[in-house]
Design an enzyme around this catalytic site. Structure first.
Site, PDB file in Angstrom:
ATOM      1  N   CYS A 131       1.051  -1.350  -0.260  1.00 52.30           N
ATOM      2  CA  CYS A 131      -0.444  -0.249   0.237  1.00 52.30           C
ATOM      3  C   CYS A 131       1.274   1.155  -0.423  1.00 52.30           C
ATOM      4  O   CYS A 131       1.841   1.541   0.950  1.00 52.30           O
ATOM      5  CB  CYS A 131      -1.042   0.084   1.775  1.00 52.30           C
ATOM      6  SG  CYS A 131      -2.071   1.693   1.424  1.00 52.30           S
ATOM      7  N   CYS A 178      -0.868   4.044   2.352  1.00 46.02           N
ATOM      8  CA  CYS A 178      -0.495   4.105   3.894  1.00 46.02           C
ATOM      9  C   CYS A 178      -0.042   3.131   4.127  1.00 46.02           C
ATOM     10  O   CYS A 178       1.149   2.937   4.329  1.00 46.02           O
ATOM     11  CB  CYS A 178      -1.860   4.812   4.213  1.00 46.02           C
ATOM     12  SG  CYS A 178      -3.632   4.143   3.462  1.00 46.02           S
ATOM     13  N   SER A 179      -1.159   1.800   4.498  1.00 45.95           N
ATOM     14  CA  SER A 179      -0.236   0.443   4.556  1.00 45.95           C
ATOM     15  C   SER A 179      -1.584  -0.283   5.131  1.00 45.95           C
ATOM     16  O   SER A 179      -1.337  -1.009   5.817  1.00 45.95           O
ATOM     17  CB  SER A 179      -0.193   0.556   6.017  1.00 45.95           C
ATOM     18  OG  SER A 179      -0.959   1.290   7.031  1.00 45.95           O
ATOM     19  N   CYS A 180      -2.427  -0.038   4.453  1.00 47.62           N
ATOM     20  CA  CYS A 180      -3.963  -1.270   3.563  1.00 47.62           C
ATOM     21  C   CYS A 180      -3.347  -2.890   4.047  1.00 47.62           C
ATOM     22  O   CYS A 180      -2.330  -2.994   2.542  1.00 47.62           O
ATOM     23  CB  CYS A 180      -4.470  -0.711   2.594  1.00 47.62           C
ATOM     24  SG  CYS A 180      -5.347   0.907   2.967  1.00 47.62           S
TER      25      CYS A 180
END
Lengths: 217, 102
Positions: free
Chosen positions: A121, A124-126
């Site tokens: 991602c 962000c950090s999905c």
């Protein structure tokens, strides 16, 4: 968080402090921790949820581990019809295995002799928390997020994963409402294995796509 | 389910699309900078979702937007890409960021 700090500092000389001393952090909280604490307290104060509901939510997230994903992968390896249903609709496939995909849908991408998939991602950090648990720190790092999309083969090599030049590397950037799970290739030499035995070969990193499943040597 | 079934969409899987090269200063935009201005092919329709650019500012009743997964050649995205010639990157992109590719 505070509790972790306390444990870390006090281990080894637990008798030096009073048994009922309050749990306190030794260092001030960072900006984002303070912000998160303030928002949480406000939401509780305004009655959006209770402290106990918040605690139970965190507990539920922490109960999810890569073992859930491994069970799904092993079933897909041993049940071709399930594999097809999982690839057609990840959410329904997971539901069959008793796993609730909380988000809109799960896109399951299959590794083959001609394609290797890897997930990131960049914004962000999905991460598919509901099948893999919380992400490792490297997954959230700026270095992984920026480099794996730009130079995936070099990043995979750093993880010890060499993708043959003739195989296509396909990077999946989770930029919006979908989440992704890699269906790794079943290692050779596991013919006739039960799903339970296969599960042990399926690790977190193989389902993110930075590693491939292999037989322990 | 069949992806995108029953969804009225401007593009279909297989369509060539161009990502708008817009650079608004403000906003919660889910189209990464590195893909703006690039051309790819619609891989599938993901469904209809609220626009994150509005949700981020508390507007939760706006019209839903069609979300696509678009596949790009890495060699096109990064001119100096030195991986395999058929390597790809796939990204979720909302309809209002896509135009038909000429």
């Amino acid at each position: 968080m505070n509790h972790d700090d306390h444990e870390g500092h006090e281990h080894g000389h637990a008798h030096d402090h009073e048994p009922h001393a309050p749990i306190q952090a030794k260092e001030p909280e960072g900006h984002y921790q303070l912000l998160a604490d303030a928002v949480r307290e406000l939401l509780i104060e305004k009655g959006y949820f209770t402290a106990d509901e918040h605690r139970a939510f965190i507990e539920r997230i922490d109960a999810r581990t890569p073992a859930l994903g491994a069970r799904i992968v092993a079933r897909a390896w041993t049940d071709p019809k399930f594999r097809q249903r999982l690839l057609d609709d990840g959410k329904k496939g997971c539901a069959e295995m008793g796993v609730d995909v909380v988000v809109a849908n799960l896109v399951v991408v299959e590794n083959t002799p001609s394609v290797h998939n890897v997930i990131v991602c960049t914004l962000c950090s999905c991460y598919p928390v509901f099948v893999l648990g919380r992400p490792p720190d490297w997954y959230k790092s700026a270095a992984y997020r920026s480099r794996v999309v730009r130079d995936p083969r070099a990043v995979l090599r750093e993880f010890g994963t060499d993708i043959a030049p003739e195989r296509e590397v396909r990077v999946h950037d989770s930029t919006a409402d979908m989440r992704y799970l890699v269906l790794p290739m079943r290692p050779k030499g596991t013919e006739g294995w039960s799903a339970e035995r296969l599960e042990a070969l399926v690790t977190r990193d193989t389902m993110v796509g930075v590693a491939e499943c292999r037989l322990a040597s | 389910m069949s992806w995108g079934e029953g969804i009225a969409s401007r593009f279909k899987p297989g369509d060539k699309v161009h990502v708008a090269a817009r650079y608004p200063v403000r906003g919660h935009i889910r189209t990464p900078f590195y893909i703006r201005g690039k051309t790819g092919v619609v891989e599938r329709i993901c469904g209809r979702f609220h626009n994150p650019e509005e949700l981020a500012f508390g507007k939760c009743d706006g019209p839903e937007k069609v979300l696509y997964r678009v596949r790009f050649d890495q060699k096109h995205v990064w001119p100096d890409y030195h991986g395999g010639p058929s390597d790809k990157v796939e990204i979720e992109i909302f309809e209002h960021w896509l135009e038909p590719a000429k």
